[in-house]
Design an enzyme around this catalytic site. Structure first.
Site, PDB file in Angstrom:
ATOM      1  N   CYS A  84     -13.320   1.284 -15.123  1.00  0.00           N
ATOM      2  CA  CYS A  84     -13.682   3.324 -14.737  1.00  0.00           C
ATOM      3  C   CYS A  84     -12.536   3.928 -15.653  1.00  0.00           C
ATOM      4  O   CYS A  84     -12.413   5.246 -14.605  1.00  0.00           O
ATOM      5  CB  CYS A  84     -14.465   3.214 -13.873  1.00  0.00           C
ATOM      6  N   LEU A 122      11.538   4.858  -7.119  1.00  0.00           N
ATOM      7  CA  LEU A 122      10.491   5.081  -6.761  1.00  0.00           C
ATOM      8  C   LEU A 122       9.687   6.341  -6.648  1.00  0.00           C
ATOM      9  O   LEU A 122       8.173   6.909  -6.424  1.00  0.00           O
ATOM     10  CB  LEU A 122      10.002   4.298  -5.861  1.00  0.00           C
ATOM     11  N   GLY A 123      10.558   7.045  -5.842  1.00  0.00           N
ATOM     12  CA  GLY A 123      10.399   8.640  -5.949  1.00  0.00           C
ATOM     13  C   GLY A 123       9.802   8.744  -4.338  1.00  0.00           C
ATOM     14  O   GLY A 123       9.123   7.808  -3.724  1.00  0.00           O
ATOM     15  N   TYR A 124       8.643   9.676  -4.485  1.00  0.00           N
ATOM     16  CA  TYR A 124       8.157  10.420  -2.650  1.00  0.00           C
ATOM     17  C   TYR A 124       9.229   9.295  -1.552  1.00  0.00           C
ATOM     18  O   TYR A 124       8.353   8.657  -0.572  1.00  0.00           O
ATOM     19  CB  TYR A 124       6.552  10.064  -2.777  1.00  0.00           C
ATOM     20  N   CYS A 132     -25.237   3.320 -12.674  1.00  0.00           N
ATOM     21  CA  CYS A 132     -24.272   4.161 -13.341  1.00  0.00           C
ATOM     22  C   CYS A 132     -25.193   5.366 -14.226  1.00  0.00           C
ATOM     23  O   CYS A 132     -25.216   5.831 -15.415  1.00  0.00           O
ATOM     24  CB  CYS A 132     -23.399   3.778 -13.638  1.00  0.00           C
ATOM     25  N   TYR A 148      -6.982   6.736   3.351  1.00  0.00           N
ATOM     26  CA  TYR A 148      -6.637   6.008   2.658  1.00  0.00           C
ATOM     27  C   TYR A 148      -5.597   4.499   3.566  1.00  0.00           C
ATOM     28  O   TYR A 148      -6.599   3.987   2.910  1.00  0.00           O
ATOM     29  CB  TYR A 148      -5.453   6.669   1.739  1.00  0.00           C
ATOM     30  N   CYS A 171     -18.847  -2.947 -17.357  1.00  0.00           N
ATOM     31  CA  CYS A 171     -18.718  -3.059 -16.166  1.00  0.00           C
ATOM     32  C   CYS A 171     -20.064  -3.343 -15.615  1.00  0.00           C
ATOM     33  O   CYS A 171     -20.919  -3.341 -15.808  1.00  0.00           O
ATOM     34  CB  CYS A 171     -19.255  -0.715 -15.847  1.00  0.00           C
ATOM     35  N   ASP A 225      -9.057   6.567  -3.254  1.00  0.00           N
ATOM     36  CA  ASP A 225      -8.365   7.007  -3.569  1.00  0.00           C
ATOM     37  C   ASP A 225      -8.901   7.704  -5.127  1.00  0.00           C
ATOM     38  O   ASP A 225      -9.898   7.046  -4.699  1.00  0.00           O
ATOM     39  CB  ASP A 225      -7.267   5.582  -3.738  1.00  0.00           C
ATOM     40  N   CYS A 253     -17.178   1.465 -20.009  1.00  0.00           N
ATOM     41  CA  CYS A 253     -19.376   0.476 -20.010  1.00  0.00           C
ATOM     42  C   CYS A 253     -19.585  -0.415 -20.281  1.00  0.00           C
ATOM     43  O   CYS A 253     -20.655  -0.766 -19.319  1.00  0.00           O
ATOM     44  CB  CYS A 253     -19.820   2.052 -19.973  1.00  0.00           C
ATOM     45  N   GLN A 307       0.895   6.629  -5.336  1.00  0.00           N
ATOM     46  CA  GLN A 307       1.383   7.526  -6.528  1.00  0.00           C
ATOM     47  C   GLN A 307       2.329   6.591  -7.254  1.00  0.00           C
ATOM     48  O   GLN A 307       3.326   7.580  -8.566  1.00  0.00           O
ATOM     49  CB  GLN A 307       2.245   8.782  -6.102  1.00  0.00           C
ATOM     50  N   GLU A 340       1.109  -1.086  -0.386  1.00  0.00           N
ATOM     51  CA  GLU A 340      -0.406   0.045   0.315  1.00  0.00           C
ATOM     52  C   GLU A 340       0.802   1.077  -0.191  1.00  0.00           C
ATOM     53  O   GLU A 340       0.500   2.412  -0.880  1.00  0.00           O
ATOM     54  CB  GLU A 340      -0.813   0.092   1.410  1.00  0.00           C
TER      55      GLU A 340
HETATM   56 FE1  SF4 Z   1     -17.412   3.850 -14.712  1.00  0.00          FE
HETATM   57 FE2  SF4 Z   1     -20.080   4.000 -14.727  1.00  0.00          FE
HETATM   58 FE3  SF4 Z   1     -19.045   3.255 -16.595  1.00  0.00          FE
HETATM   59 FE4  SF4 Z   1     -19.639   1.671 -15.379  1.00  0.00          FE
HETATM   60  S1  SF4 Z   1     -20.891   2.384 -15.918  1.00  0.00           S
HETATM   61  S2  SF4 Z   1     -17.037   1.955 -16.361  1.00  0.00           S
HETATM   62  S3  SF4 Z   1     -18.954   3.267 -13.244  1.00  0.00           S
HETATM   63  S4  SF4 Z   1     -19.100   5.508 -16.328  1.00  0.00           S
END
Ligand code: SF4
Length: 360
Positions: A194, A82-84, A210, A122, A204, A140, A201, A44, A39
């Site tokens: 996404c 790796l930076g940071y 959505c 986070y 998804c 995130d 989509c 980044q 983690e």
């Molecule tokens: Fe993202 Fe909505 Fe598309 Fe799914 S449907 S990839 S949540 S924009």
């Protein structure tokens, strides 16, 4: 959102995750320490970059005690590239705190985790949920993108109001079975489906619910306020040579590139030519002059909010002892010795420039 709809979203997302999750090395372990290191590295930094670093880090520091008792230079050296670097120093200090306060075992609740150096909201949520299966939320960049699209949130994603809304939605989603898998699924959806550009989509599991997809504007979300332009910095640095060794100086622990080694030098002052700036910066910073400085060109390096242009020179060090001002240590090292120190990005580029200049 009704509890029923939320339940349906959870089930679809978990089913999608089981079928599509990437096989990443830190997903094959339930060891909290190993998950913690992943983690910290993944903040980044891209997954493909992190994998070999994570493997080397765990081979060298296999548990909290090994990390806590290591020298900070050994830890940052393994982090080089790796930076940071503050992440590496924080991990090291946090391991010491875990040894002192928690007998070497990472605590399993968000509040205790957040007391560790470098562990913010986070990381605490990710560790509590992924390593200990506690119903803690994570938000995130990936999660923020998925949720702002799911709810078609039009306001600036960095604003406090939107952030609070996202954390609240993520918290409600994480309440239920398998919070660790749910959070990883949410991040995975953002990383692989996404995506910022051209979200897929059609693949998804949330497309039917959505709002942004329904409105045909997924790609225009999230809304981000325009960032402040990067500040331009111009600086000089010198390979100051004495008896085939160069002078390396170590930055203070706090601040940009804190604790890393670099070449002596400094920022240009208004209207100053680089060679004059170098002579002045060396006099002020290490109390030495430079004879016949040879320009090796300039490198550029982008930090988050700064763009650095660094003019590099090479020359023989003038007589006298080093008198440091602004650096916390110095060493005369061979070129190989310099490369082995924990260096920041600009100094690595300066070294590459030196090697190019040395080629016939
Ligand atoms: Fe993202 Fe909505 Fe598309 Fe799914 S449907 S990839 S949540 S924009």
């Amino acid at each position: 959102m009704t509890p029923r709809l939320r339940g349906a979203l959870r089930r679809r997302l978990l089913a999608w995750y089981r079928a599509n999750r990437r096989d990443l090395p830190w997903r094959r372990t339930r060891e909290p320490y190993a998950i913690w290191i992943s983690e910290a590295m993944l903040q980044q930094t891209r997954v493909e970059t992190v994998i070999p670093y994570w493997q080397r880090f765990l081979a060298r520091f296999p548990d909290v005690e090994a990390l806590a008792t290591a020298g900070v230079d050994d830890v940052t050296a393994l982090w080089a590239g790796l930076g940071y670097y503050s992440r590496a120093r924080n991990l090291h200090r946090a391991a010491q705190v875990v040894m002192e306060r928690h007998a070497g075992r990472l605590p399993d609740d968000v509040e205790a985790l957040r007391e560790l150096p470098g562990v913010g909201r986070y990381t605490a949520g990710a560790l509590a949920s992924i390593a200990f299966d506690k119903p803690a939320p994570v938000v995130d960049g990936n999660v923020a993108r998925v949720l702002t699209r799911l709810f078609a949130i039009d306001a600036d994603v960095g604003s406090r109001a939107v952030q609070e809304r996202l954390w609240s939605e993520a918290e409600q989603l994480a309440r239920g079975d398998e919070p660790g898998a749910l959070n990883q699924a949410l991040m995975e959806l953002g990383a692989t489906v996404c995506t910022p550009r051209a979200p897929r989509c059609a693949e998804c599991p949330w497309s039917a619910q959505c709002a942004a997809h329904a409105q045909g504007r997924a790609e225009s979300l999230p809304v981000k306020a325009r960032p402040a332009p990067a500040r331009r910095l111009e600086a000089v640095a010198g390979f100051l040579v004495r008896h085939d060794r160069v002078l390396a100086v170590r930055r203070p622990q706090r601040g940009l590139l804190g604790g890393l080694w670099e070449l002596p030098g400094g920022e240009l002052r208004g209207g100053e030519a680089p060679d004059r700036a170098l002579a002045r910066a060396l006099r002020e910073g290490v109390g030495l002059g430079i004879r016949a400085p040879e320009p090796l060109g300039a490198i550029e390096h982008a930090f988050t909010h700064r763009l650095l242009r660094l003019h590099i020179f090479r020359g023989s060090a003038g007589a006298g002892r080093v008198r440091r001002a602004g650096w916390e240590a110095h060493r005369w090292v061979s070129a190989a010795g310099l490369a082995a120190l924990p260096l920041g990005g600009p100094t690595r580029k300066a070294l590459a420039r030196l090697e190019t200049a040395a080629q016939p």
